[in-house]
Scaffold this active site. Structure first.
Site, PDB file in Angstrom:
ATOM      1  N   ALA A  35      44.951  36.507  53.113  1.00 48.83           N
ATOM      2  CA  ALA A  35      44.493  35.806  52.691  1.00 48.83           C
ATOM      3  C   ALA A  35      44.549  34.272  53.766  1.00 48.83           C
ATOM      4  O   ALA A  35      45.341  34.364  53.696  1.00 48.83           O
ATOM      5  CB  ALA A  35      44.348  35.513  51.660  1.00 48.83           C
ATOM      6  N   ASP A  36      42.814  33.783  53.926  1.00 46.90           N
ATOM      7  CA  ASP A  36      43.046  32.790  53.949  1.00 46.90           C
ATOM      8  C   ASP A  36      42.602  31.792  52.830  1.00 46.90           C
ATOM      9  O   ASP A  36      42.321  32.455  51.507  1.00 46.90           O
ATOM     10  CB  ASP A  36      42.408  32.522  54.947  1.00 46.90           C
ATOM     11  CG  ASP A  36      40.585  32.152  54.755  1.00 46.90           C
ATOM     12  OD1 ASP A  36      40.317  32.633  52.953  1.00 46.90           O
ATOM     13  OD2 ASP A  36      40.040  32.618  55.520  1.00 46.90           O
ATOM     14  N   SER A  37      42.993  30.694  53.048  1.00 43.69           N
ATOM     15  CA  SER A  37      42.605  29.857  52.112  1.00 43.69           C
ATOM     16  C   SER A  37      41.054  29.907  50.649  1.00 43.69           C
ATOM     17  O   SER A  37      41.264  29.442  49.522  1.00 43.69           O
ATOM     18  CB  SER A  37      42.744  28.062  52.083  1.00 43.69           C
ATOM     19  OG  SER A  37      41.795  27.136  53.005  1.00 43.69           O
ATOM     20  N   LEU A  38      39.874  29.562  52.108  1.00 44.55           N
ATOM     21  CA  LEU A  38      39.133  30.622  51.461  1.00 44.55           C
ATOM     22  C   LEU A  38      38.969  31.924  50.328  1.00 44.55           C
ATOM     23  O   LEU A  38      38.406  32.345  49.202  1.00 44.55           O
ATOM     24  CB  LEU A  38      38.060  30.540  52.309  1.00 44.55           C
ATOM     25  CG  LEU A  38      36.298  30.576  51.188  1.00 44.55           C
ATOM     26  CD1 LEU A  38      36.515  29.120  50.578  1.00 44.55           C
ATOM     27  CD2 LEU A  38      35.546  30.055  52.003  1.00 44.55           C
ATOM     28  N   ASP A  39      39.506  32.820  50.821  1.00 41.92           N
ATOM     29  CA  ASP A  39      40.177  34.119  50.498  1.00 41.92           C
ATOM     30  C   ASP A  39      40.849  33.557  49.205  1.00 41.92           C
ATOM     31  O   ASP A  39      40.253  34.633  47.822  1.00 41.92           O
ATOM     32  CB  ASP A  39      40.901  34.919  50.524  1.00 41.92           C
ATOM     33  CG  ASP A  39      40.348  35.388  52.735  1.00 41.92           C
ATOM     34  OD1 ASP A  39      38.979  36.233  52.292  1.00 41.92           O
ATOM     35  OD2 ASP A  39      41.035  35.107  53.277  1.00 41.92           O
TER      36      ASP A  39
END
Lengths: 77, 245
Positions: A35-39
């Site tokens: 996951a990235d931070s937006l995820d």
């Protein structure tokens, strides 16, 4: 596995497109599940809707792993 | 091209000349529009002119609670907000040395802070929909500066940096964030200038004329369209060549 854990796992699998068996208790959304931070923001949004709860920002920051999410949500519903 | 059928658009400052024409252009392309502004009467008149697919929600952009409520109210009327056009803006011109904190703050609050809050307010729906268009109306003076407009120029330049940052954050979710920067446009405000003032301004414009609000609206329509899906974080200058940047 509890009903809450099943529902959380379903959201994580769908949103991050990962194999179900990768979503273990200690699996970190960012480090292990890609996951990235937006995820992570989107996951929290999805949890809020699925369970009809509010997850404040400071609490959201503590939810790093699948186990964290299940624990928090179990205490909030 | 540029068909917005099935899309829901929120336009702020829709009671003004440019905002009104932006709303008309989006509406003509098939969008449902919510017209926002401080004054109810001109918004209702425009809604009546547009006929179906037009809603009105008043909002005082200097009031944080009113701004927070606007995206929710628009989504209730239309079902969602797929296109957000932050067009509303104010000026409180003064020489830098004479500018009061209040003059500075009120322009930053209405032009920049409300834009930030409205963008934030529509993001959740756009993220879920995996589609969104945000168009922020900046100004040529945000790029060039203008004597007497330190506050206004700062707010309009701030909008550009803010839009680029947001564009980078949400590009992977099908959401684009762009600015349109008008130059000298014929509006009620510029109608007040006398011929000599206008002539002086036009010496700086290679096109030799003022722009029209319809020409701004066309730029907004493009950036709001599906066809502009690969355009994000940019500023489209519509200024007759006044500043080629």
């Amino acid at each position: 596995m509890s009903d809450i854990a099943d529902r959380v796992k379903k959201i994580v699998v769908e949103h991050l497109g990962v194999e179900e068996d990768k979503v273990t208790e200690s699996a970190s959304f960012i480090d292990d599940l890609g996951a990235d931070s937006l995820d992570t923001v989107e996951l929290v949004m999805a949890f809020e809707e699925e369970f009809g709860i509010e997850i404040p920002d400071d609490a959201a920051e503590t939810i790093q792993t699948f186990g964290d999410a299940v624990k928090f949500i179990s205490g909030a519903v | 091209m540029f068909d917005l059928s099935g899309k829901n658009a929120l336009v702020t400052g829709a009671s003004g000349g440019i905002g009104g024409d932006i709303a008309r252009a989006l509406h003509k392309a098939g969008a449902v529009v919510t017209l926002s502004g401080t004054r109810l009467a001109p918004l209702e008149a425009l809604a009546e002119e547009l006929g179906e697919r037009a809603h009105v929600v008043t909002c005082d952009l200097s009031d944080a609670a009113s701004v927070e409520a606007l995206p929710k109210a628009a989504a209730e009327k239309m079902g969602s907000v797929d296109v957000l056009v932050n067009n509303a803006g104010i000026t409180r011109d003064n020489l830098f040395m004479r500018m009061s904190d209040e003059e500075w703050q009120s322009v930053l609050d209405v032009n920049l802070t409300s834009t930030f809050r409205l963008c934030r307010g529509v993001l959740r729906g756009m993220m879920k929909a995996r589609w969104g268009r945000i168009v922020n109306i900046s100004s040529v003076v945000g790029a060039t500066g203008n004597p007497g407009q330190g506050n206004y120029a700062a707010s309009k330049a701030g909008m550009v940096g803010m839009s680029k940052s947001l564009a980078a954050e949400v590009a992977s979710r099908g959401i684009t964030v762009n600015c349109v920067a008008p130059g000298f446009i014929t509006t009620a405000m510029t109608d007040k200038l006398n011929d000599e003032q206008k002539a002086r301004i036009l010496t700086q414009v290679p096109a030799g004329r003022m722009g029209t609000s319809g020409e701004i609206a066309a730029a907004v329509l493009y950036l709001a369209s599906a066809e502009a899906g690969y355009v994000t974080g940019t500023t489209l200058h519509v200024n007759g060549g006044m500043a080629m940047i």
